[in-house]
Design a protein around this motif. Structure first.
Motif, short mmCIF file in Angstrom:
data_model
loop_
_atom_site.label_atom_id
_atom_site.label_comp_id
_atom_site.label_asym_id
_atom_site.label_seq_id
_atom_site.Cartn_x
_atom_site.Cartn_y
_atom_site.Cartn_z
N ASP A 2 0.83 -1.20 0.00
CA ASP A 2 0.00 0.00 0.00
C ASP A 2 0.86 1.24 0.00
O ASP A 2 0.59 2.20 -0.72
CB ASP A 2 -0.88 0.03 1.26
CG ASP A 2 -2.21 -0.59 0.97
OD1 ASP A 2 -2.36 -1.11 -0.13
OD2 ASP A 2 -3.09 -0.53 1.83
N ILE A 9 1.34 7.58 -5.89
CA ILE A 9 0.07 8.13 -6.36
C ILE A 9 -0.57 9.00 -5.29
O ILE A 9 -0.98 10.12 -5.54
CB ILE A 9 -0.88 7.01 -6.76
CG1 ILE A 9 -0.31 6.21 -7.91
CG2 ILE A 9 -2.22 7.59 -7.15
CD1 ILE A 9 -0.29 6.93 -9.21
N PHE A 186 4.71 11.14 -16.79
CA PHE A 186 5.01 9.77 -16.35
C PHE A 186 6.20 9.19 -17.11
O PHE A 186 6.89 8.32 -16.59
CB PHE A 186 3.80 8.86 -16.54
CG PHE A 186 2.93 8.78 -15.32
CD1 PHE A 186 3.09 7.75 -14.42
CD2 PHE A 186 1.97 9.73 -15.07
CE1 PHE A 186 2.31 7.67 -13.30
CE2 PHE A 186 1.18 9.66 -13.95
CZ PHE A 186 1.36 8.63 -13.05
N HIS B 172 -4.69 -9.45 -2.74
CA HIS B 172 -3.27 -9.28 -3.08
C HIS B 172 -2.93 -10.01 -4.38
O HIS B 172 -2.19 -9.49 -5.21
CB HIS B 172 -2.42 -9.79 -1.92
CG HIS B 172 -0.97 -9.49 -2.10
ND1 HIS B 172 -0.44 -8.25 -1.81
CD2 HIS B 172 0.06 -10.23 -2.58
CE1 HIS B 172 0.84 -8.26 -2.08
NE2 HIS B 172 1.18 -9.45 -2.55
N ILE B 175 -4.09 -7.95 -7.20
CA ILE B 175 -3.27 -6.76 -7.42
C ILE B 175 -1.98 -7.12 -8.16
O ILE B 175 -1.62 -6.50 -9.16
CB ILE B 175 -2.94 -6.07 -6.09
CG1 ILE B 175 -4.19 -5.39 -5.55
CG2 ILE B 175 -1.86 -5.04 -6.27
CD1 ILE B 175 -4.01 -4.78 -4.19
N VAL B 176 -1.28 -8.16 -7.68
CA VAL B 176 0.02 -8.44 -8.30
C VAL B 176 -0.13 -8.96 -9.72
O VAL B 176 0.59 -8.54 -10.63
CB VAL B 176 0.87 -9.40 -7.45
CG1 VAL B 176 1.27 -8.75 -6.16
CG2 VAL B 176 0.17 -10.70 -7.18
N LEU B 235 0.52 3.69 -15.15
CA LEU B 235 -0.41 4.41 -14.27
C LEU B 235 -1.37 3.44 -13.60
O LEU B 235 -1.58 3.48 -12.37
CB LEU B 235 -1.16 5.44 -15.10
CG LEU B 235 -2.18 6.30 -14.39
CD1 LEU B 235 -1.47 7.19 -13.41
CD2 LEU B 235 -2.95 7.13 -15.38
N PHE B 238 0.32 1.41 -10.89
CA PHE B 238 0.48 2.17 -9.65
C PHE B 238 -0.86 2.33 -8.94
O PHE B 238 -0.93 2.23 -7.71
CB PHE B 238 1.07 3.55 -9.94
CG PHE B 238 2.55 3.55 -10.08
CD1 PHE B 238 3.33 2.76 -9.27
CD2 PHE B 238 3.17 4.34 -11.03
CE1 PHE B 238 4.71 2.75 -9.41
CE2 PHE B 238 4.53 4.34 -11.18
CZ PHE B 238 5.30 3.54 -10.36
N VAL B 239 -1.95 2.56 -9.71
CA VAL B 239 -3.27 2.70 -9.10
C VAL B 239 -3.66 1.40 -8.41
O VAL B 239 -4.20 1.40 -7.31
CB VAL B 239 -4.31 3.12 -10.16
CG1 VAL B 239 -5.71 2.96 -9.62
CG2 VAL B 239 -4.09 4.56 -10.57
N PHE B 241 -1.75 -0.66 -7.00
CA PHE B 241 -1.02 -0.79 -5.73
C PHE B 241 -1.76 -0.11 -4.58
O PHE B 241 -1.50 -0.41 -3.43
CB PHE B 241 0.37 -0.16 -5.86
CG PHE B 241 1.36 -1.04 -6.55
CD1 PHE B 241 1.08 -2.37 -6.79
CD2 PHE B 241 2.58 -0.55 -6.95
CE1 PHE B 241 1.97 -3.18 -7.42
CE2 PHE B 241 3.49 -1.35 -7.59
CZ PHE B 241 3.19 -2.67 -7.82
N THR B 242 -2.63 0.87 -4.89
CA THR B 242 -3.32 1.57 -3.80
C THR B 242 -4.63 0.89 -3.42
O THR B 242 -5.35 1.41 -2.59
CB THR B 242 -3.65 3.01 -4.21
OG1 THR B 242 -4.57 2.96 -5.29
CG2 THR B 242 -2.42 3.79 -4.62
N HIS B 244 -5.48 -1.93 -1.86
CA HIS B 244 -5.46 -3.04 -0.91
C HIS B 244 -6.68 -3.11 -0.03
O HIS B 244 -6.99 -4.15 0.54
CB HIS B 244 -4.21 -2.94 -0.03
CG HIS B 244 -3.25 -4.02 -0.32
ND1 HIS B 244 -2.95 -5.01 0.56
CD2 HIS B 244 -2.54 -4.29 -1.43
CE1 HIS B 244 -2.10 -5.83 0.02
NE2 HIS B 244 -1.82 -5.40 -1.19
N ALA B 245 -7.41 -1.98 0.10
CA ALA B 245 -8.52 -1.94 1.05
C ALA B 245 -9.80 -2.52 0.47
O ALA B 245 -10.84 -2.49 1.12
CB ALA B 245 -8.76 -0.51 1.50
#
Lengths: 244, 324
Positions: A2, A9, A186, B172, B175-176, B235, B238-239, B241-242, B244-245
C-alpha cells in the motif's frame, strides 16, 4: 505494498487524514530542486562573468548550448527569429534544469535524490508545458479557433455529417489534451525511477563490482540526457502545433 | 500444499515466464539486424568492417540490452529469499508469476522493436558508408528510447518482488497479477511501435543525411508519442497498488484482474499502430524538410486517433476499479 502505491500516487499529509493526490510534498525533492537551481545559477554566473570576444572554455560551451537551442526553437516554430525568442528561455531552461536534475543521481549519498524521481516535479512541469501550449494556442487563434480545433478536422466541412462527427472528436481531443500531461510527466518519472531502482538492484546482485560503474554512466548520463531532451522537445512540439 | 512446494512452483513458473517470453522479441530483433547486415554486405562487399561494426552495435544495444532485463528478474525470482519461508502461500506464487509476466511481456516488445532501427541503420550504412558515425549514434539513441517501456516494466516487476507478502489473500493476488499484466502487455505494443518509428527515422537519416537533425528531432517525438499506452499501463499498475482496502472476495479479484487486462492488452494495438504512423512521418520529413510542420501535425493527429483504443481501455480500467 500500500505504501508504495501511496508513495507514488497518494501521499498522506503527516499527522492528518488528508490525502494529497499524485505524490504530495517530499522534503528531499524541495531541497534537491533548490540545489539544482543553485548549481545551474552558479554555472551560468561562472560562464558569463568575464565575457569576451575570444571566449574562454566555459563561455564557449554555454554559447554552443544556447546557439544550438536557438536554432532548434527557430526551426521548429518557423516564425521570425525575434518572435521565437519568447519560447527560447522556456525550452532551454527546462532542458538545462532537467538534465542537471537527472545528473544529480550521480552524486553519492542518500540525500541526493533526483527531483525528477518525484511525480510532483514532472507533473508540475508537464502541466506547465501543456498549459503554456494551450494559452499560446488561444492567444494565436482566439478562443473560438481553439475550440474549433477541438471539434475535429471535419467540423469545417459543409453538411450535417461533419457536425455530428464533432460528437466523436470533441471528447477524444479533450482526453487527448489530458493524456498529453499524463504521458509527458510519467515518461520522465518512470525512466528516472526505473534507472535508479535498476541500478540499486543490479549493484546488489553483483556485490558492487565493476559493472555498476558502467551502468551508472549509461543510466544517469545517457538516459537522463535523452529524457531531458525528449521532455523539452515534446513541450516545444506541443507549443508549435498549438500556435499554428 | 506444503510451503516449500508452493515456493518452488512460484519460482519455476515465474522465472520460466520471464526468460521465455522476454527472449522471443530480442531474438527476432537481433535476427532482423543480422539479416539487414548481410544484405548490406551483398550491396557493398568492400565495406566489411563498417557493416559488421554497425550490425554488432545494433544487436548489442538492441536485443542484447533488452534481454538482460528478464535475466536479472529471473535470477531474482529464482534466488531471492522469501520474507517468511514458513508462510509461503498463494501470494508468493502470484507475485512471482506477476513479476515474470511484467518483465517477460514488457521486454518482448522492446526487443522486437529495437530490430527496426538496427536493420535500417545497416541499410543506411550500406547506402552511404561514410555516414556511419551519425547513423550509428542516432540508432543507439533511438534504441535506448525504444527501451523505456521495458524500464517501466522492470520498475513494476522489482516493486512486486520487493513487496511480497506471506499467506494467501485474494485481493493481493489480484493486485500483483493485474499490475503485472497491465504494465507487461501495456509495454508490448509501445516497445514495438517506438522501434518501428525509430526505424523510419533512421531510414530517413540514411537516405537524406543532410537533414539528419530535423529528422532526428521528429523521430524522438514520434517515438515518445508511441509510448503513451505503456504509460497508461504504468499508471494503472500504480493505481492497483493503492487498492489493498478492497473487500476480500472473488468480485475484487475479478475487478483487479479486469483492470490489468484492459489497460495492458488495450495498449498493444495502439502502440504498434502509432508506430507505423511515426515511421512514415519520419521518412516523409527527411525527404521534405520544408513540409515538416504539416507532416508532424498529421502524424500527431493520426497517432492520437489510433490511440483512442488505449484511452478507452484506460477509462474502462478505472471504471472497473472505482465505479463498478
Amino acid at each position: 505494498m500500500d505504501d508504495i502505491g501511496e508513495r507514488y500516487i497518494l501521499y498522506y499529509l503527516p499527522g492528518t487524514n488528508l490525502e494529497i493526490p499524485m505524490g504530495g510534498v517530499n522534503p528531499y525533492t524541495v531541497v534537491n530542486t533548490l540545489v539544482v537551481m543553485a548549481v545551474l545559477w552558479g554555472l551560468m554566473y561562472a560562464a558569463t562573468r568575464r565575457l569576451s570576444a575570444v571566449p574562454n572554455r566555459g563561455q564557449a560551451a554555454l554559447e554552443w548550448v544556447v546557439g544550438a537551442f536557438d536554432n532548434l526553437v527557430a526551426s521548429s516554430l518557423e516564425m521570425d527569429r525575434e518572435k521565437n525568442r519568447r519560447f527560447f528561455p522556456l525550452i532551454t531552461g527546462m532542458f538545462l534544469f532537467l538534465i542537471l536534475a537527472n545528473f544529480l543521481g550521480f552524486l553519492p549519498g542518500p540525500w541526493f535524490e533526483e527531483p525528477t524521481a518525484d511525480l510532483s516535479t514532472t507533473l508540475g512541469l508537464g502541466i506547465l508545458g501543456v498549459g503554456i501550449a494551450v494559452v499560446c494556442g488561444i492567444a494565436a487563434k482566439g478562443i473560438w479557433g481553439y475550440l474549433e480545433e477541438l471539434l475535429g478536422p471535419l467540423w469545417q466541412q459543409p453538411g450535417i455529417a461533419g457536425k455530428i462527427s464533432a460528437l466523436f472528436f470533441f471528447p477524444l481531443n479533450v482526453v487527448g489534451e489530458i493524456s498529453k500531461v499524463l504521458s509527458i510527466s510519467f515518461r520522465l518519472f518512470g525512466n528516472i525511477v526505473g534507472s535508479a531502482v535498476l541500478l540499486v538492484v543490479i549493484s546488489h546482485l553483483v556485490f558492487y563490482l565493476v559493472l555498476p560503474i558502467g551502468l551508472l554512466f549509461f543510466f544517469v548520463f545517457f538516459v537522463g540526457a535523452i529524457q531531458a531532451f525528449v521532455f523539452a522537445m515534446l513541450t516545444l512540439t506541443y507549443i508549435s502545433v498549438a500556435i499554428k | 500444499m506444503e510451503p516449500q512446494t508452493l515456493e518452488a512452483i512460484g519460482r519455476i513458473f515465474g522465472a520460466g515466464i520471464a526468460v521465455g517470453l522476454g527472449g522471443i522479441g530480442a531474438g527476432i530483433g537481433m535476427g532482423m539486424v543480422a539479416a539487414s547486415g548481410d544484405e548490406g554486405l551483398m550491396r557493398q562487399p568492400t565495406q566489411n568492417n563498417a557493416m559488421v561494426r554497425t550490425m554488432l552495435i545494433g544487436q548489442a544495444v538492441g536485443g542484447g540490452t533488452v534481454s538482460v532485463f528478464p535475466l536479472v528478474i529471473a535470477i531474482l525470482i529464482l534466488f531471492m529469499p522469501a520474507t517468511d519461508p514458513e508462510m509461503v502461500g498463494g501470494n508468493f506464487v502470484a507475485t512471482m508469476i506477476g513479476a515474470g509476466l511484467a518483465i517477460g511481456l514488457g521486454s518482448f516488445g522492446s526487443g522486437l522493436g529495437c530490430g527496426w532501427p538496427g536493420a535500417t541503420a545497416c541499410d543506411g550504412v550500406a547506402r552511404n558508408p561514410r555516414k556511419i558515425t551519425p547513423i550509428t549514434l542516432r540508432m543507439v539513441i533511438g534504441q535506448a528510447v525504444a527501451q523505456s517501456p521495458t524500464i517501466f516494466a522492470m520498475v513494476i516487476a522489482l516493486l512486486l518482488l520487493f513487496t511480497q507478502q506471506p499467506g494467501t489473500d485474494v485481493v493481493h493476488i489480484g493486485i500483483v497479477l493485474g499490475a503485472g499484466l497491465a504494465i507487461g502487455a501495456g509495454a508490448l505494443g509501445p516497445g514495438i511501435g517506438s522501434g518501428i518509428a525509430a526505424g523510419g527515422g533512421i531510414t530517413g537519416i540514411g537516405k537524406w543525411p543532410q537533414n539528419q537533425d530535423v529528422t532526428f528531432r521528429n523521430m524522438l517525438v514520434a517515438q515518445a508519442v508511441c509510448q503513451t499506452p505503456a504509460i497508461f499501463g504504468l499508471l494503472v499498475a500504480f493505481v492497483l497498488f493503492t487498492r489493498h482496502a478492497m473487500e476480500p472476495g472473488w468480485t475484487s479479484l475479478a475487478q483487479l484482474l479486469a483492470a490489468g487486462i484492459a489497460a495492458g492488452f488495450g495498449g498493444i494495438g495502439a502502440g504498434i499502430g502509432s508506430g507505423f504512423a511515426g515511421e512514415t512521418a519520419c521518412e516523409a520529413i527527411a525527404a521534405r524538410v520544408r513540409s515538416e510542420n504539416v507532416i508532424l501535425r498529421t502524424m500527431l493527429t493520426g497517432q492520437a486517433v489510433s490511440q483512442t483504443t488505449a484511452v478507452y481501455a484506460l477509462v474502462i480500467a478505472l471504471v472497473v476499479l472505482y465505479i463498478v
